[in-house]
Design a protein around this motif. Structure first.
Motif, PDB file in Angstrom:
ATOM      1  N   ASN A 138       0.756  -1.060   0.021  1.00 25.73           N
ATOM      2  CA  ASN A 138       0.065  -0.075   0.166  1.00 25.73           C
ATOM      3  C   ASN A 138       0.858   1.387   0.006  1.00 25.73           C
ATOM      4  O   ASN A 138       1.353   1.398   1.113  1.00 25.73           O
ATOM      5  CB  ASN A 138      -1.084   0.007   1.429  1.00 25.73           C
ATOM      6  N   LYS A 139       1.207   1.448  -1.179  1.00 25.41           N
ATOM      7  CA  LYS A 139       2.190   2.874  -1.071  1.00 25.41           C
ATOM      8  C   LYS A 139       1.521   4.065  -0.762  1.00 25.41           C
ATOM      9  O   LYS A 139       2.323   4.774  -0.087  1.00 25.41           O
ATOM     10  CB  LYS A 139       2.594   3.202  -2.779  1.00 25.41           C
ATOM     11  N   ASP A 140       0.155   4.235  -0.774  1.00 24.52           N
ATOM     12  CA  ASP A 140      -0.304   5.681  -0.185  1.00 24.52           C
ATOM     13  C   ASP A 140      -0.067   5.450   1.314  1.00 24.52           C
ATOM     14  O   ASP A 140       0.045   6.573   1.945  1.00 24.52           O
ATOM     15  CB  ASP A 140      -1.952   5.657  -0.518  1.00 24.52           C
ATOM     16  N   GLU A 141      -0.296   4.269   1.796  1.00 21.17           N
ATOM     17  CA  GLU A 141      -0.224   4.091   3.240  1.00 21.17           C
ATOM     18  C   GLU A 141       1.153   4.671   3.834  1.00 21.17           C
ATOM     19  O   GLU A 141       1.456   5.291   4.880  1.00 21.17           O
ATOM     20  CB  GLU A 141      -0.630   2.731   3.864  1.00 21.17           C
ATOM     21  N   ILE A 142       2.169   3.836   3.146  1.00 20.16           N
ATOM     22  CA  ILE A 142       3.491   4.370   3.549  1.00 20.16           C
ATOM     23  C   ILE A 142       3.932   5.786   2.988  1.00 20.16           C
ATOM     24  O   ILE A 142       4.673   6.600   4.113  1.00 20.16           O
ATOM     25  CB  ILE A 142       4.530   3.419   2.574  1.00 20.16           C
ATOM     26  N   LEU A 143       3.310   6.346   2.140  1.00 20.47           N
ATOM     27  CA  LEU A 143       3.484   7.786   1.814  1.00 20.47           C
ATOM     28  C   LEU A 143       2.708   8.704   2.910  1.00 20.47           C
ATOM     29  O   LEU A 143       3.400   9.515   3.620  1.00 20.47           O
ATOM     30  CB  LEU A 143       2.826   8.203   0.570  1.00 20.47           C
ATOM     31  N   ALA A 144       1.870   8.235   3.368  1.00 21.97           N
ATOM     32  CA  ALA A 144       0.943   8.987   4.357  1.00 21.97           C
ATOM     33  C   ALA A 144       1.937   8.855   5.762  1.00 21.97           C
ATOM     34  O   ALA A 144       1.794   9.906   6.668  1.00 21.97           O
ATOM     35  CB  ALA A 144      -0.433   8.395   4.662  1.00 21.97           C
ATOM     36  N   LEU A 145       2.435   7.769   5.848  1.00 22.61           N
ATOM     37  CA  LEU A 145       3.242   7.600   7.037  1.00 22.61           C
ATOM     38  C   LEU A 145       4.282   8.532   7.220  1.00 22.61           C
ATOM     39  O   LEU A 145       4.704   9.287   8.519  1.00 22.61           O
ATOM     40  CB  LEU A 145       3.586   6.094   7.278  1.00 22.61           C
ATOM     41  N   ILE A 146       5.279   8.541   6.218  1.00 28.10           N
ATOM     42  CA  ILE A 146       6.350   9.147   6.338  1.00 28.10           C
ATOM     43  C   ILE A 146       6.193  10.632   6.178  1.00 28.10           C
ATOM     44  O   ILE A 146       7.075  11.533   6.554  1.00 28.10           O
ATOM     45  CB  ILE A 146       7.454   8.565   5.095  1.00 28.10           C
ATOM     46  N   GLU A 147       5.161  11.132   5.299  1.00 24.13           N
ATOM     47  CA  GLU A 147       4.683  12.382   5.169  1.00 24.13           C
ATOM     48  C   GLU A 147       4.339  12.736   6.597  1.00 24.13           C
ATOM     49  O   GLU A 147       4.530  14.201   6.955  1.00 24.13           O
ATOM     50  CB  GLU A 147       3.838  12.667   4.082  1.00 24.13           C
ATOM     51  N   GLU A 148       3.835  12.293   7.477  1.00 24.08           N
ATOM     52  CA  GLU A 148       3.151  12.605   8.622  1.00 24.08           C
ATOM     53  C   GLU A 148       4.323  12.994   9.574  1.00 24.08           C
ATOM     54  O   GLU A 148       4.120  13.725  10.432  1.00 24.08           O
ATOM     55  CB  GLU A 148       2.222  11.444   9.264  1.00 24.08           C
ATOM     56  N   VAL A 149       5.438  12.154   9.452  1.00 23.16           N
ATOM     57  CA  VAL A 149       6.413  12.387  10.393  1.00 23.16           C
ATOM     58  C   VAL A 149       7.246  13.653   9.886  1.00 23.16           C
ATOM     59  O   VAL A 149       7.804  14.337  10.694  1.00 23.16           O
ATOM     60  CB  VAL A 149       7.627  11.295  10.024  1.00 23.16           C
ATOM     61  N   GLU A 150       7.267  13.972   8.704  1.00 20.69           N
ATOM     62  CA  GLU A 150       8.071  14.975   8.040  1.00 20.69           C
ATOM     63  C   GLU A 150       7.236  16.443   8.547  1.00 20.69           C
ATOM     64  O   GLU A 150       7.726  17.385   8.580  1.00 20.69           O
ATOM     65  CB  GLU A 150       7.937  14.945   6.480  1.00 20.69           C
ATOM     66  N   ASN A 151       5.750  16.340   8.534  1.00 23.78           N
ATOM     67  CA  ASN A 151       4.947  17.432   8.809  1.00 23.78           C
ATOM     68  C   ASN A 151       4.841  17.758  10.410  1.00 23.78           C
ATOM     69  O   ASN A 151       4.271  18.843  10.763  1.00 23.78           O
ATOM     70  CB  ASN A 151       3.649  17.227   8.282  1.00 23.78           C
ATOM     71  N   VAL A 152       5.263  17.077  11.252  1.00 29.03           N
ATOM     72  CA  VAL A 152       5.242  17.260  12.725  1.00 29.03           C
ATOM     73  C   VAL A 152       6.408  18.383  12.913  1.00 29.03           C
ATOM     74  O   VAL A 152       7.593  18.210  12.584  1.00 29.03           O
ATOM     75  CB  VAL A 152       5.724  15.929  13.443  1.00 29.03           C
ATOM     76  N   PRO A 153       5.756  19.381  13.440  1.00 27.06           N
ATOM     77  CA  PRO A 153       6.724  20.599  13.716  1.00 27.06           C
ATOM     78  C   PRO A 153       7.552  20.299  14.930  1.00 27.06           C
ATOM     79  O   PRO A 153       7.060  19.825  15.963  1.00 27.06           O
ATOM     80  CB  PRO A 153       5.681  21.930  14.175  1.00 27.06           C
ATOM     81  N   ILE A 154       8.850  20.606  14.680  1.00 27.43           N
ATOM     82  CA  ILE A 154       9.722  20.195  15.939  1.00 27.43           C
ATOM     83  C   ILE A 154       9.705  21.516  16.743  1.00 27.43           C
ATOM     84  O   ILE A 154      10.249  22.669  16.317  1.00 27.43           O
ATOM     85  CB  ILE A 154      11.179  20.195  15.350  1.00 27.43           C
TER      86      ILE A 154
END
Lengths: 62, 164
Positions: free
Chosen positions: A23-39
């Motif tokens: 499920n490419k979309d699921e993987i993309l959603a996962l990694i993009e969620e990490v990228e979008n978390v403001p530090i």
């Protein structure tokens, strides 16, 4: 006892599990969620600044 | 889509068999497996920058995945309790078949978390030195644990022809 006898089963097990469609979309959603978390570094900066300030005040010679 | 993301998705597609097999080896519940899979994918993504190609991509995936699973299992309060093996179940004719996955699962579920990782790496064909690099343990420790596991399995599965 020979664990080597289980090697074909492990290969077969992996093969079966590799057959699912990724499920490419699921993987993309996962990694993009990490990228979008403001530090949020602000609390750390404030605490460190306060500590340095206290050190400067307390450690002044004279 | 960025090249890095494309590359990562390709890696995930090519090696999902490893990751899903590991999740199933450590968790019996589907939701837990899915959760573990997501944790591993995230960890692999975070670790991708540090992968320099010094080891095979499969070895890197095993290292990150197994260490993520071991940390996850260790940290969980409600750890999966390995059910004691029922010897009566082992005599079922269906699991006497050569290379039977059911037998593999039974063996894996009977092992402690770290021993399970060692056995999986052994089944994958890694040598003790490689296992020690993957799991961050000394080769001696790996060797000792592997020999102990073999003895334990021999005792547990003594009724099965494959283990004689």
């Amino acid at each position: 006892m020979n664990l080597n006898n289980l090697k074909p089963a492990w290969r077969q097990f992996k093969l079966i599990n590799s057959m699912d469609e990724t499920n490419k979309d699921e993987i993309l959603a996962l990694i993009e969620e990490v990228e979008n978390v403001p530090i949020n570094r602000l609390p750390g900066i404030v605490v460190n600044s306060l500590m340095i300030l206290v050190l400067i005040i307390c450690c002044q010679g004279g | 889509m960025e090249k890095k993301k494309q590359y990562f998705i390709r890696i995930m597609s090519e090696h999902q068999g490893i990751i899903k097999s590991l999740c199933k080896a450590y968790y019996t519940d589907y939701e837990d497996q899915k959760d573990a899979y997501q944790d591993i994918v995230l960890q692999l993504w975070k670790s991708l920058e540090n992968y320099r190609g010094e080891s095979a991509i499969g070895t890197w995936i095993y290292r990150v995945s197994l260490n993520t699973l071991l940390a996850k299992v260790r940290n969980e309060k409600t750890k999966i309790i390995t059910e004691p093996l029922q010897m009566s179940n082992l005599s079922t004719p269906s699991i006497m078949a050569d290379g039977d996955i059911e037998l593999l699962n039974m063996v894996l579920q009977s092992l402690k978390d770290i021993d399970k990782a060692i056995v999986i790496l052994f089944l994958e064909g890694y040598k003790n030195k490689e296992m020690s690099a993957i799991l961050g343990m000394s080769p001696t420790n790996i060797s000792t644990r592997l020999n102990r596991v073999k003895s334990e399995l021999k005792a547990k599965f003594k009724n099965l022809n494959e283990f004689k």
